[in-house]
Design a protein around this motif. Sequence first.
Motif, PDB file in Angstrom:
ATOM      1  N   PHE A 110      11.507  11.581 -11.002  1.00  0.00           N
ATOM      2  CA  PHE A 110      11.009  10.223 -11.255  1.00  0.00           C
ATOM      3  C   PHE A 110      11.712   9.208 -10.355  1.00  0.00           C
ATOM      4  O   PHE A 110      11.085   8.333  -9.752  1.00  0.00           O
ATOM      5  N   PHE A 111      13.039   9.336 -10.267  1.00  0.00           N
ATOM      6  CA  PHE A 111      13.844   8.340  -9.559  1.00  0.00           C
ATOM      7  C   PHE A 111      13.514   8.307  -8.072  1.00  0.00           C
ATOM      8  O   PHE A 111      13.442   7.231  -7.460  1.00  0.00           O
TER       9      PHE A 111
ATOM     10  N   SER B  48       0.860  -1.179   0.000  1.00  0.00           N
ATOM     11  CA  SER B  48       0.000   0.000   0.000  1.00  0.00           C
ATOM     12  C   SER B  48       0.898   1.230   0.000  1.00  0.00           C
ATOM     13  O   SER B  48       1.472   1.602   1.030  1.00  0.00           O
ATOM     14  N   HIS B  49       1.022   1.855  -1.164  1.00  0.00           N
ATOM     15  CA  HIS B  49       1.939   2.985  -1.297  1.00  0.00           C
ATOM     16  C   HIS B  49       1.482   3.848  -2.474  1.00  0.00           C
ATOM     17  O   HIS B  49       1.021   3.312  -3.490  1.00  0.00           O
ATOM     18  N   PRO B  50       1.586   5.184  -2.354  1.00  0.00           N
ATOM     19  CA  PRO B  50       1.119   6.063  -3.451  1.00  0.00           C
ATOM     20  C   PRO B  50       1.889   5.893  -4.754  1.00  0.00           C
ATOM     21  O   PRO B  50       1.394   6.314  -5.796  1.00  0.00           O
ATOM     22  N   ASN B  51       3.089   5.280  -4.694  1.00  0.00           N
ATOM     23  CA  ASN B  51       3.878   5.080  -5.913  1.00  0.00           C
ATOM     24  C   ASN B  51       3.880   3.622  -6.380  1.00  0.00           C
ATOM     25  O   ASN B  51       4.750   3.201  -7.121  1.00  0.00           O
TER      26      ASN B  51
ATOM     27  N   ALA C  98      15.827  15.691  -3.967  1.00  0.00           N
ATOM     28  CA  ALA C  98      14.708  15.258  -4.810  1.00  0.00           C
ATOM     29  C   ALA C  98      13.563  14.707  -3.956  1.00  0.00           C
ATOM     30  O   ALA C  98      12.391  14.933  -4.260  1.00  0.00           O
ATOM     31  N   LEU C  99      13.918  13.984  -2.904  1.00  0.00           N
ATOM     32  CA  LEU C  99      12.883  13.448  -2.005  1.00  0.00           C
ATOM     33  C   LEU C  99      12.117  14.566  -1.311  1.00  0.00           C
ATOM     34  O   LEU C  99      10.890  14.506  -1.166  1.00  0.00           O
ATOM     35  N   ILE C 100      12.836  15.583  -0.885  1.00  0.00           N
ATOM     36  CA  ILE C 100      12.178  16.732  -0.244  1.00  0.00           C
ATOM     37  C   ILE C 100      11.257  17.434  -1.233  1.00  0.00           C
ATOM     38  O   ILE C 100      10.132  17.817  -0.897  1.00  0.00           O
ATOM     39  N   ASN C 101      11.734  17.567  -2.469  1.00  0.00           N
ATOM     40  CA  ASN C 101      10.943  18.271  -3.478  1.00  0.00           C
ATOM     41  C   ASN C 101       9.648  17.550  -3.810  1.00  0.00           C
ATOM     42  O   ASN C 101       8.653  18.175  -4.196  1.00  0.00           O
ATOM     43  N   ILE C 102       9.643  16.219  -3.677  1.00  0.00           N
ATOM     44  CA  ILE C 102       8.411  15.464  -3.958  1.00  0.00           C
ATOM     45  C   ILE C 102       7.285  15.952  -3.056  1.00  0.00           C
ATOM     46  O   ILE C 102       6.143  16.144  -3.490  1.00  0.00           O
ATOM     47  N   HIS C 103       7.609  16.168  -1.796  1.00  0.00           N
ATOM     48  CA  HIS C 103       6.582  16.549  -0.809  1.00  0.00           C
ATOM     49  C   HIS C 103       6.304  18.052  -0.803  1.00  0.00           C
ATOM     50  O   HIS C 103       5.224  18.476  -0.393  1.00  0.00           O
TER      51      HIS C 103
ATOM     52  N   LYS D  58       3.575  13.007 -14.035  1.00  0.00           N
ATOM     53  CA  LYS D  58       4.402  13.511 -12.943  1.00  0.00           C
ATOM     54  C   LYS D  58       4.570  12.490 -11.825  1.00  0.00           C
ATOM     55  O   LYS D  58       5.587  12.484 -11.131  1.00  0.00           O
ATOM     56  N   VAL D  59       3.557  11.644 -11.630  1.00  0.00           N
ATOM     57  CA  VAL D  59       3.566  10.674 -10.530  1.00  0.00           C
ATOM     58  C   VAL D  59       3.900   9.297 -11.093  1.00  0.00           C
ATOM     59  O   VAL D  59       3.299   8.843 -12.068  1.00  0.00           O
TER      60      VAL D  59
END
Length: 688
Positions: free
Chosen positions: A108-109, A59-62, A261-266, A141-142
Amino acid sequence: MENYEKIRVVGRGAYGTAHLCKRLSDKKNVIIKQIPVEQMTKDERQAALNEVKVLSMLSHPNIIEYYENFLEDKAMMIVMEYAPGGTLLDYLQSQGTTLLEEEEILHFFAQMLLSIQHVHSKQILHRDLKTQNILLDKMKKVVKIGDFGISKVLSSKSKAYTVVGTPCYISPELCEGKPYNQKSDIWALGCVLYELASLKRAFEAANLPALILKIMRGTFSPISEHYSCELRSLILSMLHLDPNKRPDINQIMAQPIVINALINIHTDMGKIPCARMHRPITPALPSTARSRLRGSAVNGRDSLPSKPVSMSSVYCWGGGVNTAIKLPLPTNDTQVVEVSAGRTQKAAVTKNGRLFNWESPGVGTDSLLPGSLDSTTPAYIPRFLEGQSAVAIQHVACGDLFTACLTDRGILMTYGSGANGCLGHGNLNDVTQAKIVEALLGYEVVQVSCGASHVMAVTNENEVFSWGRGDNGRLGLGSQDSHTTPQPVPFTEGVSPCFVQCGVDCSMVLTLDNKLYCCGNNRYNKCCLDDNTVDGITTKSIEEVRIFTRVTSPPIGNSLVKTVSMGTSHSAIVTVDGELYTCGANQFGQLGYQTDFNSKQAGQVLTLKDYKIQHVACGDTFTVAVSQDGEVFSFGKSARGRLGRSDTDTMTPKPVNITSDELYSVVSISCSHGTTLLATRPLQGILD
């Protein structure tokens, strides 16, 4: 299926068919994978049940969301989330040759990392990560990871042994039948990241054995310098042959380039895009380069040219052109990395893998505008090679009326005149568009050379193949037979060829340990095969050899050779120390020094002993040498502008005037008969 309405079939896989359906309760589009279980084997049924088990654990949004499963018409129906943006492979293919920005790649990565971290936290291996199984939302985008059909649920931190997955993405340990764990998914994820950065697969080959060989050796093309060192290093670490030296998911996510990049996702998801100003980054000038500024001196910021600096320049002289002229390029941002000249062709390869030729209007054509004055300088029109949109060219070589080009995947293609079988297609037919040399599809070719009527190629396995006209034993096959398809060239055990050079009627090969081997016509001792052991006097003259024979006679036999070039009746040899030696006929001074009538021994061009020579090219009766600092010298016959200046025949090397408004370095040079091509690139970054 009474709760769903089928819309259309969207895919067919190994185990079933995927239908796009509408859920009647909320009108939401879903994917229903229909898997006929009655006709399946026990293992296939287990794989279908395994997908349901895996999806229900995640169960994960990605990750593609799992809704339910049920049996109907002797088939298992798995209902899951629909991703309308298509696959990541579709998205990359829509880019053409335009590379993604690093920010988009990391966007994406980072989502892939989050999804795989979730998968691995459940002690699950995906085992089939690839761009076809990575889906996108409507806005592209997702990221959504899907297709867990062959995933493996580990009961503990044990290792799996079954060899499964798409061949282009399988890890070296799978190839060798060794046990693997989550690090195998890291390898596949590294392949996907490489594909994002290069728009092509890291490992690809014409057949499975060749592909396995590439994977086990970690052989893939370099990543574009368009991207940061951090991104390139990350890809290399994920594609490490030793699984123990590959980073795990948490180590990857801890790297600064990934953290951002991880910070930018949120923080950036859903933001409104706006225009951004990009300040160009100018690399610093290498401190070791002794560069020149042609035409003006750089004393400060005010003295810099106001117009944009060109990415490359290509100069041509000879063939009636007495001074170096600048050839037009297809576009202003074309970056030329290699040039090659044939009897009638002038070809170049660009940094982004395009091949183009300069065409000159034929006699009687109207090449001038109405009312313009006639010009003594021929017009050259650059045109890209047709039919190469799906391949990237990295190397080109021109012969007489034919051309050979090499892709970044090691596939050799040829086109032009089929005379003497030089195209390698098994016949004498002409070919207008580049055609793959099928006999070499099982090999990864790394370099090719074209003579007037024969061709040689060397592979990454240090194997040499030759074909075309066989007179004088120029093919190195032990006979004078001609061949229309590539033939393996024999070498003694322990000899590892890495570079080939074709002359008019002879050939040269360099080995990994910088030794020189020659075959073919040795007239005038142009192949350095005569025995000159007594005070430089020839004691044994060799007219012809039909197999590759090592050059042992001094001074070449005592030297480590870096590169060679061959003219009609002479040769030029550059050592690893940058010394230039020449041998052969010297009627027009093409050797660069006065020769003794009784000696045919190779000699050093002493006029250039204070320069470290980097490039050399031989024409029919002249020689061009380029120093490490970009100085260009020519000597020999001067007729029809061969020397790039108004001069008489000279055996003394003299500079060729390259008129440029910028600092430059020479990247490639090629001579054929009476013409020279020379490619330069600017050395940017002098701002203060």
